[in-house]
Design a protein around this motif. Sequence first.
Motif, PDB file in Angstrom:
ATOM      1  N   GLY A   1       0.852  -1.251  -0.133  1.00 45.22           N
ATOM      2  CA  GLY A   1       0.023  -0.149  -0.073  1.00 45.22           C
ATOM      3  C   GLY A   1       0.922   1.192  -0.029  1.00 45.22           C
ATOM      4  N   SER A   2       1.896   1.450   0.701  1.00 39.53           N
ATOM      5  CA  SER A   2       2.672   2.386   1.127  1.00 39.53           C
ATOM      6  C   SER A   2       3.344   2.626  -0.328  1.00 39.53           C
ATOM      7  CB  SER A   2       3.539   2.596   2.303  1.00 39.53           C
ATOM      8  OG  SER A   2       4.169   1.229   2.382  1.00 39.53           O
ATOM      9  N   GLY A   3       3.893   1.499  -0.755  1.00 38.95           N
ATOM     10  CA  GLY A   3       4.736   1.664  -2.030  1.00 38.95           C
ATOM     11  C   GLY A   3       3.951   2.145  -3.133  1.00 38.95           C
ATOM     12  N   ARG A   4       2.986   1.743  -3.204  1.00 42.21           N
ATOM     13  CA  ARG A   4       2.126   1.969  -4.511  1.00 42.21           C
ATOM     14  C   ARG A   4       1.715   3.666  -4.548  1.00 42.21           C
ATOM     15  NH1 ARG A   4      -3.034  -1.302  -7.266  1.00 42.21           N
ATOM     16  NH2 ARG A   4      -4.135   0.493  -8.054  1.00 42.21           N
ATOM     17  N   ALA A   5       1.308   3.981  -3.287  1.00 40.65           N
ATOM     18  CA  ALA A   5       0.861   5.328  -2.918  1.00 40.65           C
ATOM     19  C   ALA A   5       1.928   6.277  -3.141  1.00 40.65           C
ATOM     20  CB  ALA A   5       0.154   5.399  -1.386  1.00 40.65           C
ATOM     21  N   VAL A   6       3.007   5.878  -2.379  1.00 38.52           N
ATOM     22  CA  VAL A   6       4.438   6.859  -2.774  1.00 38.52           C
ATOM     23  C   VAL A   6       4.769   6.987  -4.014  1.00 38.52           C
ATOM     24  CG1 VAL A   6       6.808   7.270  -2.165  1.00 38.52           C
ATOM     25  CG2 VAL A   6       5.274   6.624  -0.310  1.00 38.52           C
ATOM     26  N   ALA A   7       4.758   5.697  -5.057  1.00 33.81           N
ATOM     27  CA  ALA A   7       5.235   5.787  -6.187  1.00 33.81           C
ATOM     28  C   ALA A   7       3.772   6.820  -7.238  1.00 33.81           C
ATOM     29  CB  ALA A   7       4.898   4.538  -6.921  1.00 33.81           C
ATOM     30  N   ASP A   8       2.688   6.749  -6.811  1.00 34.57           N
ATOM     31  CA  ASP A   8       1.863   7.686  -7.199  1.00 34.57           C
ATOM     32  C   ASP A   8       2.277   9.182  -6.941  1.00 34.57           C
ATOM     33  OD1 ASP A   8       0.162   5.790  -8.616  1.00 34.57           O
ATOM     34  OD2 ASP A   8      -1.165   5.638  -6.921  1.00 34.57           O
ATOM     35  N   ILE A   9       2.594   9.567  -5.823  1.00 29.81           N
ATOM     36  CA  ILE A   9       3.007  10.800  -5.409  1.00 29.81           C
ATOM     37  C   ILE A   9       4.364  11.323  -6.183  1.00 29.81           C
ATOM     38  CG2 ILE A   9       4.021  12.105  -3.541  1.00 29.81           C
ATOM     39  CD1 ILE A   9       0.971  12.118  -3.082  1.00 29.81           C
ATOM     40  N   VAL A  10       5.232  10.424  -6.501  1.00 32.95           N
ATOM     41  CA  VAL A  10       6.515  11.026  -7.124  1.00 32.95           C
ATOM     42  C   VAL A  10       6.227  11.053  -8.511  1.00 32.95           C
ATOM     43  CG1 VAL A  10       8.852   9.756  -7.926  1.00 32.95           C
ATOM     44  CG2 VAL A  10       8.090   9.348  -5.337  1.00 32.95           C
ATOM     45  N   LEU A  11       5.080   9.993  -9.229  1.00 35.81           N
ATOM     46  CA  LEU A  11       4.998  10.357 -10.535  1.00 35.81           C
ATOM     47  C   LEU A  11       3.905  11.439 -10.928  1.00 35.81           C
ATOM     48  CD1 LEU A  11       4.918   6.530 -11.408  1.00 35.81           C
ATOM     49  CD2 LEU A  11       6.574   8.250 -11.918  1.00 35.81           C
ATOM     50  N   GLY A  12       3.444  12.248  -9.794  1.00 36.42           N
ATOM     51  CA  GLY A  12       2.579  13.220  -9.972  1.00 36.42           C
ATOM     52  C   GLY A  12       1.125  12.846 -10.171  1.00 36.42           C
ATOM     53  N   ARG A  13       0.960  11.399  -9.770  1.00 35.35           N
ATOM     54  CA  ARG A  13      -0.337  10.962  -9.874  1.00 35.35           C
ATOM     55  C   ARG A  13      -1.315  11.194  -8.453  1.00 35.35           C
ATOM     56  NH1 ARG A  13       0.455   5.337 -13.099  1.00 35.35           N
ATOM     57  NH2 ARG A  13       1.062   4.709 -11.027  1.00 35.35           N
ATOM     58  N   LYS A  14      -2.605  11.171  -8.699  1.00 37.39           N
ATOM     59  CA  LYS A  14      -3.223  11.237  -7.399  1.00 37.39           C
ATOM     60  C   LYS A  14      -3.326  10.042  -6.546  1.00 37.39           C
ATOM     61  CE  LYS A  14      -7.870  12.474  -5.266  1.00 37.39           C
ATOM     62  NZ  LYS A  14      -9.025  13.290  -5.445  1.00 37.39           N
ATOM     63  N   PRO A  15      -2.791   9.914  -5.577  1.00 38.91           N
ATOM     64  CA  PRO A  15      -2.818   8.658  -4.622  1.00 38.91           C
ATOM     65  C   PRO A  15      -4.293   8.075  -4.476  1.00 38.91           C
ATOM     66  CG  PRO A  15      -2.292  10.070  -3.160  1.00 38.91           C
ATOM     67  CD  PRO A  15      -2.087  10.838  -4.568  1.00 38.91           C
ATOM     68  N   GLU A  16      -4.432   6.838  -4.299  1.00 34.48           N
ATOM     69  CA  GLU A  16      -6.018   6.324  -4.076  1.00 34.48           C
ATOM     70  C   GLU A  16      -6.210   6.234  -2.507  1.00 34.48           C
ATOM     71  OE1 GLU A  16      -6.473   2.880  -7.574  1.00 34.48           O
ATOM     72  OE2 GLU A  16      -5.168   2.624  -5.888  1.00 34.48           O
ATOM     73  N   ILE A  17      -5.256   6.962  -1.777  1.00 30.62           N
ATOM     74  CA  ILE A  17      -5.691   7.196  -0.396  1.00 30.62           C
ATOM     75  C   ILE A  17      -5.349   8.517   0.204  1.00 30.62           C
ATOM     76  CG2 ILE A  17      -5.118   4.672   0.489  1.00 30.62           C
ATOM     77  CD1 ILE A  17      -2.484   5.275   1.495  1.00 30.62           C
ATOM     78  N   ASN A  18      -5.964   9.107   1.222  1.00 33.30           N
ATOM     79  CA  ASN A  18      -5.655  10.358   1.703  1.00 33.30           C
ATOM     80  C   ASN A  18      -4.606  10.391   2.384  1.00 33.30           C
ATOM     81  OD1 ASN A  18      -5.963  12.895   2.806  1.00 33.30           O
ATOM     82  ND2 ASN A  18      -8.012  12.682   3.137  1.00 33.30           N
ATOM     83  N   PHE A  19      -3.549  11.534   2.084  1.00 29.40           N
ATOM     84  CA  PHE A  19      -2.372  11.720   2.401  1.00 29.40           C
ATOM     85  C   PHE A  19      -2.359  12.527   3.749  1.00 29.40           C
ATOM     86  CE2 PHE A  19      -0.252   8.786  -0.312  1.00 29.40           C
ATOM     87  CZ  PHE A  19       1.010   8.969   0.037  1.00 29.40           C
ATOM     88  N   ASP A  20      -3.500  12.891   3.922  1.00 32.52           N
ATOM     89  CA  ASP A  20      -3.553  13.865   5.591  1.00 32.52           C
ATOM     90  C   ASP A  20      -2.940  13.028   6.507  1.00 32.52           C
ATOM     91  OD1 ASP A  20      -4.660  15.928   3.780  1.00 32.52           O
ATOM     92  OD2 ASP A  20      -6.633  15.687   4.669  1.00 32.52           O
ATOM     93  N   GLY A  21      -2.201  13.820   7.396  1.00 34.15           N
ATOM     94  CA  GLY A  21      -1.595  13.037   8.656  1.00 34.15           C
ATOM     95  C   GLY A  21      -0.462  11.863   8.327  1.00 34.15           C
ATOM     96  N   LEU A  22       0.017  11.628   6.993  1.00 36.76           N
ATOM     97  CA  LEU A  22       0.800  10.589   6.863  1.00 36.76           C
ATOM     98  C   LEU A  22       2.060  11.175   6.435  1.00 36.76           C
ATOM     99  CD1 LEU A  22      -1.242   8.252   4.504  1.00 36.76           C
ATOM    100  CD2 LEU A  22      -1.163   8.320   6.803  1.00 36.76           C
ATOM    101  N   THR A  23       2.209  12.532   6.011  1.00 37.19           N
ATOM    102  CA  THR A  23       3.519  12.962   5.708  1.00 37.19           C
ATOM    103  C   THR A  23       4.403  13.608   6.950  1.00 37.19           C
ATOM    104  OG1 THR A  23       2.782  15.249   5.412  1.00 37.19           O
ATOM    105  CG2 THR A  23       2.242  13.771   3.650  1.00 37.19           C
ATOM    106  N   ALA A  24       5.530  13.865   6.636  1.00 35.88           N
ATOM    107  CA  ALA A  24       6.578  14.513   7.570  1.00 35.88           C
ATOM    108  C   ALA A  24       5.883  15.997   8.118  1.00 35.88           C
ATOM    109  CB  ALA A  24       7.973  14.862   7.021  1.00 35.88           C
ATOM    110  N   ALA A  25       5.005  16.532   7.490  1.00 40.77           N
ATOM    111  CA  ALA A  25       4.489  17.778   7.950  1.00 40.77           C
ATOM    112  C   ALA A  25       3.811  17.734   9.261  1.00 40.77           C
ATOM    113  CB  ALA A  25       3.441  18.327   6.903  1.00 40.77           C
ATOM    114  N   ARG A  26       3.295  16.602   9.772  1.00 39.39           N
ATOM    115  CA  ARG A  26       2.666  16.558  11.212  1.00 39.39           C
ATOM    116  C   ARG A  26       3.888  16.583  12.107  1.00 39.39           C
ATOM    117  NH1 ARG A  26       3.106  10.962   9.832  1.00 39.39           N
ATOM    118  NH2 ARG A  26       4.037   9.557  11.283  1.00 39.39           N
ATOM    119  N   TYR A  27       4.927  16.595  11.906  1.00 39.46           N
ATOM    120  CA  TYR A  27       6.232  16.895  13.189  1.00 39.46           C
ATOM    121  C   TYR A  27       6.621  18.249  13.149  1.00 39.46           C
ATOM    122  CZ  TYR A  27       5.909  11.883  13.048  1.00 39.46           C
ATOM    123  OH  TYR A  27       5.723  10.272  13.371  1.00 39.46           O
ATOM    124  N   GLU A  28       6.010  19.068  12.226  1.00 37.96           N
ATOM    125  CA  GLU A  28       6.705  20.347  12.023  1.00 37.96           C
ATOM    126  C   GLU A  28       5.768  21.312  12.987  1.00 37.96           C
ATOM    127  OE1 GLU A  28       6.112  21.580   7.867  1.00 37.96           O
ATOM    128  OE2 GLU A  28       7.561  20.261   7.131  1.00 37.96           O
TER     129      GLU A  28
END
Length: 418
Positions: free
Chosen positions: A391-418
């Motif tokens: 799941g994380s491999g497919r979702a991150v690949a989508d992000i890298v390639l500029g495609r919309k991932p099939e799951i919501n990334f809210d709260g999953l990125t490094a931004a939650r620690y800022e």
Amino acid sequence: MKVIVMGAGVIGVTTAYYLAKAGAEVTVLDRQPGPGLETSYANAGELSYGMTSPWAAPGIPWKAVKWMFMKRRPFFIWPLISPPMWAWCAQMIRNCNADSYRVNKSRMVRISNYSRDVMPELVAETGITYDGREQGTLQLFRTAKQLKSSKADQEILAEFGSPYEVLDQDGCIQAEPALAQVREKFVGGLRLLADRTGDCRVFTMALAEKCAEMGVEFRYGQTIKSFVIENDRVAGVDTDIAGRVTGDAYVCALGSYGPRTLRPIGIKLPVYPVKGYSVTLPVIEETAAPQSTIMDETHKVAITRLGDRIRVAGTAEIAGYSKRLGPHATDTVRHVINDLFPGAGDLTRAEGWTGLRPMTPDGTPVLGPTRYPNLYLNTGHGTLGWTMACGSGRAVADIVLGRKPEINFDGLTAARYE
């Protein structure tokens, strides 16, 4: 697009697969001589979709203190002089409340459920085998108190749509017939029906072979020394053997070692290594052996059937980056397999192992973008890297390639620690 994936564990290899499948030119760098040789090597073998939960939960600090004084303790912390370690522990304690637990679990389940749904598709596409089984996990309770306390877990499982069944002694034995010989040692169990099992390293090796057939280049024996930053972008990574390796985008899937590599370029991740142990032993008596995964709730040890072998894994040890496998390091996991499945496997031929789980203080991995527009993260999965890998491999690949991932990334990125 040329993408450099750093790390050839199960996270890095699944990411490489989905990138290559979408047409990217992919190079994977790893310091080991092959894929899946660190944390992916001998983990518990569980695809724990039903048991996806953060370690930071209400009551855990007090339980952790009690665990440290057990004869066969599931948890231990070494009193190191390490500011990052103590800062990580403090952050974890701050997450040990009901509100944080619910938020963190919902984020983790989002990834876990997605991984559960996409993994069968990957397996069907590639045809790889990995000693996989689909017979669930049996959480085994030795006391009535443990069984009663599982009510809270049942409510959460129901809330997130994860199927389960509560079993008495006879029900546990029906699920795992070999437990009949030790029925006096448990009172019941909670069976998680969506869980699967399999050998993570075998999966990683097989998928790496498929990736190579798809054109992915694997460069092993390459230790990443530093990032090269130009115009606020990553311009390359310097390795100790191949020198500078360049691409259009970069994915850090270095597990516990990611923070050390990222810190010099200003990315501070609260990912810390939590050491675990396992033994793998051959089955010598089929009727005495487990059929799927049993989680001993008292000792926090998982026993998993992997073909003609049994994997027994457990213990959480906070000891920095030490990978020392001392003479008594696997005593707890050896005790549990002998206690619950006596005569099932040959302990005299058991292979001991230790590895570093990359843990975040809130349990949720760190995925996706960073402050650098062409650098991405796929790390911090803790004990659930195998569970969340596809799941994380497919979702991150989508992000890298500029495609919309099939799951919501809210709260999953490094931004939650800022």
